[in-house]
Design an enzyme around this catalytic site. Structure first.
Site, PDB file in Angstrom:
ATOM      1  N   THR A   1       4.859  -0.012 -10.916  1.00  0.00           N
ATOM      2  CA  THR A   1       4.672  -0.019  -9.467  1.00  0.00           C
ATOM      3  C   THR A   1       3.234   0.310  -9.088  1.00  0.00           C
ATOM      4  O   THR A   1       2.687  -0.254  -8.144  1.00  0.00           O
ATOM      5  CB  THR A   1       5.624   1.002  -8.816  1.00  0.00           C
TER       6      THR A   1
ATOM      7  N   SER B   1      -1.117   9.593 -10.661  1.00  0.00           N
ATOM      8  CA  SER B   1      -0.607  10.095  -9.382  1.00  0.00           C
ATOM      9  C   SER B   1       0.042  11.470  -9.514  1.00  0.00           C
ATOM     10  O   SER B   1      -0.605  12.443  -9.861  1.00  0.00           O
ATOM     11  CB  SER B   1       0.359   9.075  -8.772  1.00  0.00           C
ATOM     12  N   HIS B   2       1.336  11.555  -9.270  1.00  0.00           N
ATOM     13  CA  HIS B   2       2.063  12.821  -9.254  1.00  0.00           C
ATOM     14  C   HIS B   2       2.607  13.196 -10.628  1.00  0.00           C
ATOM     15  O   HIS B   2       3.268  14.222 -10.769  1.00  0.00           O
ATOM     16  CB  HIS B   2       3.209  12.733  -8.256  1.00  0.00           C
TER      17      HIS B   2
ATOM     18  N   LYS C   1      -5.153   1.968 -12.512  1.00  0.00           N
ATOM     19  CA  LYS C   1      -4.640   1.089 -11.466  1.00  0.00           C
ATOM     20  C   LYS C   1      -5.787   0.272 -10.888  1.00  0.00           C
ATOM     21  O   LYS C   1      -6.856   0.821 -10.603  1.00  0.00           O
ATOM     22  CB  LYS C   1      -3.969   1.899 -10.346  1.00  0.00           C
TER      23      LYS C   1
ATOM     24  N   ASP D   1      -0.929  15.344  -3.655  1.00  0.00           N
ATOM     25  CA  ASP D   1      -0.616  15.193  -5.079  1.00  0.00           C
ATOM     26  C   ASP D   1      -1.861  14.961  -5.917  1.00  0.00           C
ATOM     27  O   ASP D   1      -2.985  15.170  -5.449  1.00  0.00           O
ATOM     28  CB  ASP D   1       0.388  14.062  -5.274  1.00  0.00           C
TER      29      ASP D   1
ATOM     30  N   ASP E   1      -3.630  12.345  -7.071  1.00  0.00           N
ATOM     31  CA  ASP E   1      -4.703  11.451  -6.643  1.00  0.00           C
ATOM     32  C   ASP E   1      -4.903  11.426  -5.136  1.00  0.00           C
ATOM     33  O   ASP E   1      -5.671  10.616  -4.626  1.00  0.00           O
ATOM     34  CB  ASP E   1      -4.466  10.038  -7.167  1.00  0.00           C
TER      35      ASP E   1
ATOM     36  N   ASP F   1      -2.822  10.735  -2.521  1.00  0.00           N
ATOM     37  CA  ASP F   1      -2.226   9.763  -1.602  1.00  0.00           C
ATOM     38  C   ASP F   1      -0.883  10.210  -1.021  1.00  0.00           C
ATOM     39  O   ASP F   1      -0.396   9.602  -0.076  1.00  0.00           O
ATOM     40  CB  ASP F   1      -2.091   8.385  -2.263  1.00  0.00           C
ATOM     41  N   ARG F   2      -0.292  11.255  -1.553  1.00  0.00           N
ATOM     42  CA  ARG F   2       0.993  11.726  -1.030  1.00  0.00           C
ATOM     43  C   ARG F   2       0.807  12.989  -0.210  1.00  0.00           C
ATOM     44  O   ARG F   2      -0.219  13.669  -0.304  1.00  0.00           O
ATOM     45  CB  ARG F   2       1.973  11.981  -2.171  1.00  0.00           C
TER      46      ARG F   2
ATOM     47  N   THR G   1       9.832  -1.030  -2.554  1.00  0.00           N
ATOM     48  CA  THR G   1       9.016   0.133  -2.880  1.00  0.00           C
ATOM     49  C   THR G   1       7.713  -0.324  -3.536  1.00  0.00           C
ATOM     50  O   THR G   1       7.703  -1.221  -4.361  1.00  0.00           O
ATOM     51  CB  THR G   1       9.786   1.063  -3.819  1.00  0.00           C
TER      52      THR G   1
ATOM     53  N   GLU H   1       6.663   5.583   2.977  1.00  0.00           N
ATOM     54  CA  GLU H   1       7.715   5.572   1.972  1.00  0.00           C
ATOM     55  C   GLU H   1       8.347   6.956   1.892  1.00  0.00           C
ATOM     56  O   GLU H   1       7.692   7.968   2.187  1.00  0.00           O
ATOM     57  CB  GLU H   1       7.158   5.203   0.605  1.00  0.00           C
ATOM     58  N   GLU H   2       9.586   6.997   1.454  1.00  0.00           N
ATOM     59  CA  GLU H   2      10.291   8.275   1.359  1.00  0.00           C
ATOM     60  C   GLU H   2       9.708   9.180   0.277  1.00  0.00           C
ATOM     61  O   GLU H   2       9.952  10.384   0.276  1.00  0.00           O
ATOM     62  CB  GLU H   2      11.781   8.049   1.085  1.00  0.00           C
ATOM     63  N   SER H   3       8.923   8.626  -0.620  1.00  0.00           N
ATOM     64  CA  SER H   3       8.356   9.393  -1.722  1.00  0.00           C
ATOM     65  C   SER H   3       7.060  10.084  -1.306  1.00  0.00           C
ATOM     66  O   SER H   3       6.073  10.074  -2.024  1.00  0.00           O
ATOM     67  CB  SER H   3       8.123   8.485  -2.938  1.00  0.00           C
TER      68      SER H   3
ATOM     69  N   LYS I   1      -1.517   4.738   0.784  1.00  0.00           N
ATOM     70  CA  LYS I   1      -1.023   5.926   1.447  1.00  0.00           C
ATOM     71  C   LYS I   1      -2.104   6.996   1.361  1.00  0.00           C
ATOM     72  O   LYS I   1      -2.954   6.960   0.466  1.00  0.00           O
ATOM     73  CB  LYS I   1       0.293   6.407   0.846  1.00  0.00           C
TER      74      LYS I   1
ATOM     75  N   ARG J   1      17.283   6.683  -9.443  1.00  0.00           N
ATOM     76  CA  ARG J   1      17.200   7.321  -8.136  1.00  0.00           C
ATOM     77  C   ARG J   1      18.360   6.872  -7.256  1.00  0.00           C
ATOM     78  O   ARG J   1      18.668   5.683  -7.155  1.00  0.00           O
ATOM     79  CB  ARG J   1      15.867   7.007  -7.459  1.00  0.00           C
TER      80      ARG J   1
END
Length: 545
Positions: free
Chosen positions: A18, A113-114, A126, A279, A281, A283-284, A346, A365-367, A378, A498
């Site tokens: 993703t 990321s996370h 990425k 997080d 990187d 973005d969250r 997603t 997004e929900e994440s 994000k 999930r």
């Protein structure tokens, strides 16, 4: 400059997920592994050689070594210029902004990321393209195809180690290299989107306290520059500000399970008014009030309902979008505002066409990811500044704002259950079991509710008409409740199964229940539907959000 053409063989596991290619550090440190993938990127994306390429990451273990390899390969492959984030650090949203503002051809973002870091943790690469967003499927598919037939890669020999800890410009052969300051540039941009004067007044007030957890990740320097240096927040506002290669031995995932100090502060006796975290990187985001947790789905809906309070949205919202598993809270707001609401798979890349085409201005997004048309990623700090701007304007607490929203739009009770590192074969068996039942579920009663529809979600992009299939299994009820099953593409071991559960309540007396209790019948029905305990050998999920 001496260039070597190194003979190599394909690795079978270099298919991007993703958000790029994520593997264990030890896999990336195998001879030729990183080089194979970077060469595949250059071969599949020749336009990267014709302009400026950005490089940087979240500072995790192997970040610095990978940058030196990428520089030598970029020079050997004819890239004209590379801009590197100071210290090798570059948050994902800042990378997106710099691509767009500098007219770069793309960026190689070194992050998982996370996911956890350190020598035994994860690493990732990425590609973001010229619009600032993650590479679309057509590009990542082309990269993977190159990786399956690669026979050699190009790399410069004898090139000097590039100092990435000072702002300067150097050359490697014919390639220009510049170490840039993404922090100041990003902070300048945020000042054009939000009312820094009002936010600063709030943060300097004797009646308001906040805590921001940078999780020893990339947002520490950005938060210090914006919140403390520019807005005047007290120095103790930021927790775990220094970026560390192993994130301090902790998981850089902004949720209640991994932000112990922040959670204890916000749910303690002398709790601050506002808390937030980002997080690895950057973005969250996670948003907290005093003894109050804001779900990412509610946060997106509240942003949409209150966008008119934010300078960047003075012209209003043209439309909004959410990923399919995200709750339908924002849909209700969009309906009242009479603007379109798009439901996408997603992956932030699916918002890109909608943003570029001007169809939406806000998405999430929900994440724990929310953002707008200011970048094509994000953006964790952007979301925090949105909430601070909103608090400064409305002069209410976080809890008051959320409860006002529930009274007006109803509450979308929502939960996500994660079964992590499940054997891939067992996770696929769960999905296969549910998929076999999709055709017979409509009309049946589950958890006391009648099933209206059951399907395997597919998305037809309204801009380019592309079709993306098999994006999650949905069970939709006549009441509006939903059960969604999905396998995540962001892990590095096994599969993450999930389970998403949602139920909308509008009765004033039903707005203060415990989500796990209220959703209990649906959770049990979903578990039985997929025979999750039997097939996964897990009695309960690893993480409940």
């Amino acid at each position: 400059m001496d260039i070597s053409v190194v003979t190599t063989q394909p690795f079978p596991d270099q298919k991007p997920g993703t958000s790029g290619l994520r593997k264990r550090v030890r896999q990336f440190r195998q001879p030729h592994y990183l080089e194979n993938y970077i060469q595949s990127v250059f071969d599949a994306c020749p336009d990267l050689k014709n302009g400026e390429l950005l490089v940087g990451g979240d500072g995790r273990f192997h970040n610095r070594e990978a940058i030196q390899v990428i520089l030598r390969m970029a020079a050997a492959n004819g890239v004209q210029k590379v801009a590197i984030g100071y210290g090798g650090l570059l948050s994902t949203p800042a990378a997106s902004y710099l691509i767009r503002s500098r007219g770069a051809t793309g960026a190689l973002i070194l992050s998982a990321s996370h996911n956890p870091g350190g020598p035994e943790g994860d690493f990732g690469v990425k590609l973001n393209t010229a619009n600032g967003g993650p590479a679309p499927h057509s590009v990542t598919d082309a990269i993977f195809e190159q990786s399956t037939r690669i026979s050699h890669y190009r790399i410069a020999n004898g090139a000097e180690h590039v100092d990435i800890d000072h702002l300067h410009a150097v050359q490697m052969g014919d390639m220009d290299i510049e170490v840039v300051d993404p922090v100041g540039t990003y902070a300048d941009y945020m000042a054009t989107l939000f009312d820094f004067d009002r936010i600063g007044e709030l943060l300097r007030s004797d009646h308001f306290r906040m805590r921001f957890d940078s999780m020893h990740a990339v947002t520490g320097p950005y938060a210090e520059e914006i919140l403390i240096n520019r807005l005047g927040a007290p120095a103790d506002t930021i927790l775990r500000a220094e970026p560390l290669a192993d994130f301090g031995g902790r998981h850089p995932d902004p949720n209640l399970s991994h932000t112990r100090e922040l959670s204890e502060a916000l749910f303690g006796r002398d709790a601050p008014d506002f808390g937030a975290a980002s997080d690895g990187d950057g973005d969250r985001n996670m948003i907290l009030g005093r003894r109050f947790f804001v779900t990412p789905s509610d946060s997106l809906a509240i942003m949409a309902a209150n966008a008119h309070h934010i300078p960047a949205f003075a012209d209003g919202l043209k439309g909004v979008a959410r990923s399919m598993p995200t709750s339908q809270a924002v849909d209700v707001v969009a309906e009242k505002l009479a603007v379109p609401c798009f439901e996408t798979p997603t992956g932030w890349k699916f918002f890109g066409n909608l943003l570029d085409d001007g169809r939406i201005r806000l998405c999430g997004e929900e994440s724990f990811g929310t953002s707008s048309d200011h970048v094509r990623e994000k953006d964790g700090l952007w979301a925090v500044l949105f909430w601070l701007n909103l608090l400064a304007v409305r002069r209410q607490s976080v809890e008051e704002i959320v409860r006002d929203h529930w009274r007006q739009y109803g509450r979308h009770y929502y939960t996500r259950h994660d079964y992590e590192a499940v054997e891939s074969e067992r996770a696929e068996q769960v999905m296969a079991r549910i998929r076999e039942q999709l055709s017979v579920l409509p009309g049946q009663s589950l958890a006391g509710m009648r099933v209206a529809q059951a399907d395997d979600f597919a998305y037809r992009d309204p801009v380019d008409n592309s079709l993306t299939e098999h994006q999650g299994l949905r069970v939709l009820f006549e009441s509006g409740a939903r059960i969604v099953f999905r396998l995540s593409g962001t892990g590095t071991q096994g599969a993450t199964l999930r389970l998403y559960i949602e139920q909308h309540e509008t009765h004033p007396e039903h707005l203060d229940a415990d989500p796990q209790e209220l959703l209990g019948p649906l959770i049990d029905a979903a578990s039985r539907l997929g025979d999750i305990p039997g097939l996964t050998r897990r009695e309960k999920p690893d993480v409940i959000t």
